[in-house]
Design an enzyme around this catalytic site. Structure first.
Site, PDB file in Angstrom:
ATOM      1  N   TYR A 176     -23.957   8.529   4.750  1.00  0.00           N
ATOM      2  CA  TYR A 176     -22.695   9.239   4.504  1.00  0.00           C
ATOM      3  C   TYR A 176     -21.855   9.143   5.767  1.00  0.00           C
ATOM      4  O   TYR A 176     -22.260   9.656   6.817  1.00  0.00           O
ATOM      5  CB  TYR A 176     -22.974  10.708   4.158  1.00  0.00           C
ATOM      6  CG  TYR A 176     -24.096  10.843   3.154  1.00  0.00           C
ATOM      7  CD1 TYR A 176     -23.858  10.785   1.781  1.00  0.00           C
ATOM      8  CD2 TYR A 176     -25.429  10.960   3.588  1.00  0.00           C
ATOM      9  CE1 TYR A 176     -24.902  10.860   0.872  1.00  0.00           C
ATOM     10  CE2 TYR A 176     -26.480  11.030   2.683  1.00  0.00           C
ATOM     11  CZ  TYR A 176     -26.212  10.979   1.331  1.00  0.00           C
ATOM     12  OH  TYR A 176     -27.245  11.042   0.426  1.00  0.00           O
ATOM     13  N   ASP A 207     -25.145  12.133  -8.975  1.00  0.00           N
ATOM     14  CA  ASP A 207     -26.516  12.637  -8.848  1.00  0.00           C
ATOM     15  C   ASP A 207     -26.706  13.587 -10.014  1.00  0.00           C
ATOM     16  O   ASP A 207     -26.168  14.701 -10.010  1.00  0.00           O
ATOM     17  CB  ASP A 207     -26.659  13.351  -7.489  1.00  0.00           C
ATOM     18  CG  ASP A 207     -28.073  13.874  -7.231  1.00  0.00           C
ATOM     19  OD1 ASP A 207     -28.871  13.950  -8.189  1.00  0.00           O
ATOM     20  OD2 ASP A 207     -28.365  14.198  -6.072  1.00  0.00           O
ATOM     21  N   ASP A 263     -21.369  40.975 -22.529  1.00  0.00           N
ATOM     22  CA  ASP A 263     -22.514  40.724 -23.415  1.00  0.00           C
ATOM     23  C   ASP A 263     -22.780  39.231 -23.615  1.00  0.00           C
ATOM     24  O   ASP A 263     -23.462  38.832 -24.556  1.00  0.00           O
ATOM     25  CB  ASP A 263     -22.322  41.432 -24.763  1.00  0.00           C
ATOM     26  CG  ASP A 263     -21.049  40.978 -25.452  1.00  0.00           C
ATOM     27  OD1 ASP A 263     -20.243  40.258 -24.818  1.00  0.00           O
ATOM     28  OD2 ASP A 263     -20.864  41.338 -26.635  1.00  0.00           O
ATOM     29  N   GLU A 293     -31.157   7.174  -5.787  1.00  0.00           N
ATOM     30  CA  GLU A 293     -32.308   8.064  -6.004  1.00  0.00           C
ATOM     31  C   GLU A 293     -33.053   7.692  -7.271  1.00  0.00           C
ATOM     32  O   GLU A 293     -32.454   7.570  -8.342  1.00  0.00           O
ATOM     33  CB  GLU A 293     -31.824   9.523  -6.117  1.00  0.00           C
ATOM     34  CG  GLU A 293     -32.934  10.509  -6.428  1.00  0.00           C
ATOM     35  CD  GLU A 293     -32.482  11.964  -6.396  1.00  0.00           C
ATOM     36  OE1 GLU A 293     -31.282  12.223  -6.655  1.00  0.00           O
ATOM     37  OE2 GLU A 293     -33.319  12.830  -6.122  1.00  0.00           O
ATOM     38  N   ASP A 347     -34.128  13.274 -11.928  1.00  0.00           N
ATOM     39  CA  ASP A 347     -33.200  13.446 -10.801  1.00  0.00           C
ATOM     40  C   ASP A 347     -32.825  12.050 -10.301  1.00  0.00           C
ATOM     41  O   ASP A 347     -33.579  11.422  -9.573  1.00  0.00           O
ATOM     42  CB  ASP A 347     -33.942  14.259  -9.717  1.00  0.00           C
ATOM     43  CG  ASP A 347     -33.071  14.579  -8.520  1.00  0.00           C
ATOM     44  OD1 ASP A 347     -31.863  14.279  -8.549  1.00  0.00           O
ATOM     45  OD2 ASP A 347     -33.610  15.134  -7.539  1.00  0.00           O
ATOM     46  N   HIS A 382     -24.035  18.257  -1.676  1.00  0.00           N
ATOM     47  CA  HIS A 382     -24.207  19.003  -2.932  1.00  0.00           C
ATOM     48  C   HIS A 382     -22.854  19.339  -3.562  1.00  0.00           C
ATOM     49  O   HIS A 382     -22.639  20.447  -4.044  1.00  0.00           O
ATOM     50  CB  HIS A 382     -25.042  20.277  -2.691  1.00  0.00           C
ATOM     51  CG  HIS A 382     -26.496  19.979  -2.500  1.00  0.00           C
ATOM     52  ND1 HIS A 382     -27.401  20.894  -2.021  1.00  0.00           N
ATOM     53  CD2 HIS A 382     -27.226  18.853  -2.714  1.00  0.00           C
ATOM     54  CE1 HIS A 382     -28.606  20.344  -1.952  1.00  0.00           C
ATOM     55  NE2 HIS A 382     -28.522  19.104  -2.372  1.00  0.00           N
ATOM     56  N   HIS A 416     -38.406  14.687  -2.459  1.00  0.00           N
ATOM     57  CA  HIS A 416     -39.045  15.985  -2.676  1.00  0.00           C
ATOM     58  C   HIS A 416     -39.958  15.844  -3.883  1.00  0.00           C
ATOM     59  O   HIS A 416     -39.805  14.910  -4.685  1.00  0.00           O
ATOM     60  CB  HIS A 416     -37.986  17.071  -2.916  1.00  0.00           C
ATOM     61  CG  HIS A 416     -36.926  16.682  -3.921  1.00  0.00           C
ATOM     62  ND1 HIS A 416     -37.117  16.770  -5.270  1.00  0.00           N
ATOM     63  CD2 HIS A 416     -35.680  16.152  -3.760  1.00  0.00           C
ATOM     64  CE1 HIS A 416     -36.028  16.338  -5.903  1.00  0.00           C
ATOM     65  NE2 HIS A 416     -35.138  15.940  -5.008  1.00  0.00           N
ATOM     66  N   GLU A 457     -34.862   9.039  -2.283  1.00  0.00           N
ATOM     67  CA  GLU A 457     -33.398   9.140  -2.327  1.00  0.00           C
ATOM     68  C   GLU A 457     -32.728   9.023  -0.965  1.00  0.00           C
ATOM     69  O   GLU A 457     -32.071   9.951  -0.514  1.00  0.00           O
ATOM     70  CB  GLU A 457     -32.996  10.456  -2.997  1.00  0.00           C
ATOM     71  CG  GLU A 457     -33.682  11.703  -2.448  1.00  0.00           C
ATOM     72  CD  GLU A 457     -33.172  12.981  -3.123  1.00  0.00           C
ATOM     73  OE1 GLU A 457     -31.955  13.174  -3.148  1.00  0.00           O
ATOM     74  OE2 GLU A 457     -34.001  13.755  -3.630  1.00  0.00           O
ATOM     75  N   ARG A 480     -25.777   7.159  -1.966  1.00  0.00           N
ATOM     76  CA  ARG A 480     -27.172   7.592  -2.135  1.00  0.00           C
ATOM     77  C   ARG A 480     -27.718   6.866  -3.351  1.00  0.00           C
ATOM     78  O   ARG A 480     -26.987   6.640  -4.324  1.00  0.00           O
ATOM     79  CB  ARG A 480     -27.261   9.117  -2.330  1.00  0.00           C
ATOM     80  CG  ARG A 480     -28.702   9.607  -2.514  1.00  0.00           C
ATOM     81  CD  ARG A 480     -28.882  11.129  -2.338  1.00  0.00           C
ATOM     82  NE  ARG A 480     -28.173  11.944  -3.284  1.00  0.00           N
ATOM     83  CZ  ARG A 480     -27.084  12.649  -3.009  1.00  0.00           C
ATOM     84  NH1 ARG A 480     -26.561  12.615  -1.799  1.00  0.00           N
ATOM     85  NH2 ARG A 480     -26.499  13.385  -3.942  1.00  0.00           N
ATOM     86  N   HIS A 526     -36.629  20.557  -7.440  1.00  0.00           N
ATOM     87  CA  HIS A 526     -37.316  20.567  -6.144  1.00  0.00           C
ATOM     88  C   HIS A 526     -38.626  21.288  -6.414  1.00  0.00           C
ATOM     89  O   HIS A 526     -38.706  22.509  -6.327  1.00  0.00           O
ATOM     90  CB  HIS A 526     -36.483  21.295  -5.078  1.00  0.00           C
ATOM     91  CG  HIS A 526     -35.207  20.574  -4.766  1.00  0.00           C
ATOM     92  ND1 HIS A 526     -34.205  21.124  -4.027  1.00  0.00           N
ATOM     93  CD2 HIS A 526     -34.769  19.324  -5.082  1.00  0.00           C
ATOM     94  CE1 HIS A 526     -33.203  20.250  -3.901  1.00  0.00           C
ATOM     95  NE2 HIS A 526     -33.532  19.158  -4.553  1.00  0.00           N
ATOM     96  N   HIS A 532     -30.541  14.056   5.443  1.00  0.00           N
ATOM     97  CA  HIS A 532     -31.526  14.731   4.587  1.00  0.00           C
ATOM     98  C   HIS A 532     -32.801  13.903   4.532  1.00  0.00           C
ATOM     99  O   HIS A 532     -32.863  12.807   5.068  1.00  0.00           O
ATOM    100  CB  HIS A 532     -30.952  14.964   3.187  1.00  0.00           C
ATOM    101  CG  HIS A 532     -30.522  13.721   2.464  1.00  0.00           C
ATOM    102  ND1 HIS A 532     -31.408  12.821   1.907  1.00  0.00           N
ATOM    103  CD2 HIS A 532     -29.285  13.215   2.197  1.00  0.00           C
ATOM    104  CE1 HIS A 532     -30.745  11.845   1.335  1.00  0.00           C
ATOM    105  NE2 HIS A 532     -29.445  12.046   1.507  1.00  0.00           N
TER     106      HIS A 532
HETATM  107  N1  GLY Z   1     -30.116  16.693  -7.049  1.00  0.00           N
HETATM  108  C1  GLY Z   1     -30.639  17.313  -5.913  1.00  0.00           C
HETATM  109  C2  GLY Z   1     -31.472  16.395  -5.155  1.00  0.00           C
HETATM  110  O1  GLY Z   1     -31.356  15.205  -5.308  1.00  0.00           O
HETATM  111  O2  GLY Z   1     -32.338  16.794  -4.440  1.00  0.00           O
HETATM  112 MN    MN Z   2     -30.617  14.208  -6.963  1.00  0.00          MN
HETATM  113 MN    MN Z   3     -33.466  14.758  -5.509  1.00  0.00          MN
END
Ligand code: GLY
Ligand code: MN
Ligand code: MN
Length: 440
Positions: A388, A260, A39, A408, A271, A243, A354, A384, A406, A361, A350
């Site tokens: 790596y 991140d 519950d 961002e 983000d 991730h 986005h 971003e 990274r 996203h 990547h």
């Molecule tokens: N935190 C996920 C991304 O940067 O897309």
């Molecule tokens: Mn991010």
């Molecule tokens: Mn992002």
């Protein structure tokens, strides 16, 4: 608290209805409550499309929009007031509150939906809904349609066209209004403060979750109900897992830590990623990689403006990163050829960003008619880039292995170019080292 004003929800509903075909109806369900175990429920998060059109924060609700309906175009089905349930679970708007506080023209108990909704659909030619995203709701919708079909011999007219609502609604969500940008600035401001806190707290011997705790504290203190996504706190070789979510390793002297994380305010996400040395001083190799990523991000910002297309910023990051890796000897060959053969993807796998909005996203098409979308004022996106270097990469000297960087930021397209929403957290090597030195 900064939030989307009620009038804006009215404006959005009107704008959507103005785009719907004549004699149509749109139907959207609230997000279901997700059970954690027995519950115990997960923290409730409203469905973004539902929230966008209503601002109504409760589960067990359905929005019905009927352009041109004389007795009111906006009908909300919702839970009734219930003293016993409200004692346990908290207050409910009820049907009166739905009208009084949330602008519904008409409201009915959700328990009556099977009796009432077929009558509202009957006689409308088209039904707009988010087909395919909520199997249970799709099944209910077909049951309501079948109720009408079963009465066809009595003259009932079932709708003949079913239209995906996403196309209209998600295009609207892509363009952020002044009120939306204001909320996103606030989410960004709180997230910047959280990253600064985590930088200041960074020490060898702590765990990744110790820094996550600093983030969570700042998010909640700023009024955010929750992070916009699972925070990534990745130290050392974990920074090369895009991730990473475990967040339980020890921070080691000499390693980088990549965070991140961003909070959500009134269902709008931020983000942010920053990468810094656990001990406050970049090593020469860490600094060399960091400077390339930072330069690639600067190059990307210059490609974000009205009339530039979606992919230009990404292309700029690929150019700077590939050239930078060649200069350091991590890639060998001609830069253009390495770009054409996508050799950079072993280090930068990547895309540069986005759309950003109610979903981290966010919704919205990236291509239109097969071509990259041209940026317009009000579109919000992340920038971003990253590099790596796998800890197991046998093709590079040992000193580079396990470095993941990274950077961002969140931006909104403006007439002149773009506004960076997340400038409140240090980014250059000098700025980061100064902030961390001052905290020691
Ligand atoms: N935190 C996920 C991304 O940067 O897309
Ligand atoms: Mn991010
Ligand atoms: Mn992002």
């Amino acid at each position: 608290m900064i939030h989307i004003p009620r009038a804006e929800y009215t404006r959005r509903r009107k704008a959507l209805m103005a785009q719907m075909e004549p004699n149509s109806i749109a139907i959207l369900p609230a997000a279901a409550v997700a059970i954690r175990n027995r519950d115990v429920e997960h923290v409730y998060r409203q469905d973004s499309d539902f929230q966008y059109l209503s601002g109504f924060p409760e589960p067990e609700a359905v929005i019905v929009l009927m352009p041109g309906r004389q007795h009111g175009e906006y009908v909300l089905f919702c839970r009734e007031r219930n003293a016993e349930r409200e004692l346990w679970d908290g207050l409910r708007a009820g049907t009166e509150g739905a009208i009084r506080d949330f602008g519904a023209d008409d409201a009915f108990p959700i328990t009556d939906i099977d009796d009432i909704l077929p009558g509202l659909i009957e006689g409308r030619d088209r039904v707009y809904s988010a087909m395919g995203s909520n199997a249970e709701f799709d099944r209910h919708l077909m049951e309501w349609i079948n109720v009408i079909r079963s009465k066809a011999h009595l003259g009932a007219q079932p709708p003949n066209e079913f239209v995906a609502l996403d196309h209209l609604l998600h295009d609207m969500r892509l363009y952020k209004s002044a009120a939306e940008v204001k909320v996103m600035r606030e989410a960004a401001r709180i997230s910047c403060a959280a990253h600064v806190k985590a930088m200041q707290a960074s020490r060898a011997g702590l765990h990744e979750f110790s820094l996550e705790a600093e983030l969570d504290y700042e998010f909640r203190k700023g009024g955010a109900k929750m992070p916009a996504y699972g925070s990534i706190v990745a130290a050392g070789r974990n920074s090369c897992i895009l991730h990473y979510q475990q967040n339980d390793a020890v921070l080691k002297d000499g390693d980088l830590v990549l965070i991140d994380a961003g909070c959500e305010i009134d269902c709008y996400a931020s983000d942010i990623t920053r990468t810094w040395p656990v001990n406050g001083r970049f090593s020469p190799e860490q600094k060399a990689i960091y400077e390339i990523v930072l330069a690639s991000q600067e190059a990307a910002f210059a490609e974000i403006a009205p009339d530039k297309h979606w992919n230009q910023a990404h292309e700029a990051t690929v150019q700077v990163i590939t050239a930078g890796l060649v200069k350091l000897g991590l890639l060998q060959g001609d830069v253009d050829e390495l770009i054409a053969s996508e050799a950079y993807k072993s280090f930068y796998m990547h895309r540069a960003g986005h759309w950003l909005g109610m979903d981290v996203h966010d919704v919205g098409e990236y291509k239109v008619g097969g071509e990259w979308r041209v940026l317009e004022v009000g579109m919000a996106l992340t920038v971003e880039p990253g590099i790596y270097i796998s800890p197991d990469n046998p093709n590079v000297a040992k000193k580079w292995r396990g470095i993941g960087v990274r950077i961002e930021d969140d931006v909104v397209v403006t007439k002149q170019g773009c506004e960076i929403l997340t400038g409140g957290v240090p980014k250059t090597v000098a700025e980061i080292e100064a902030l961390m030195a001052a905290a020691r």
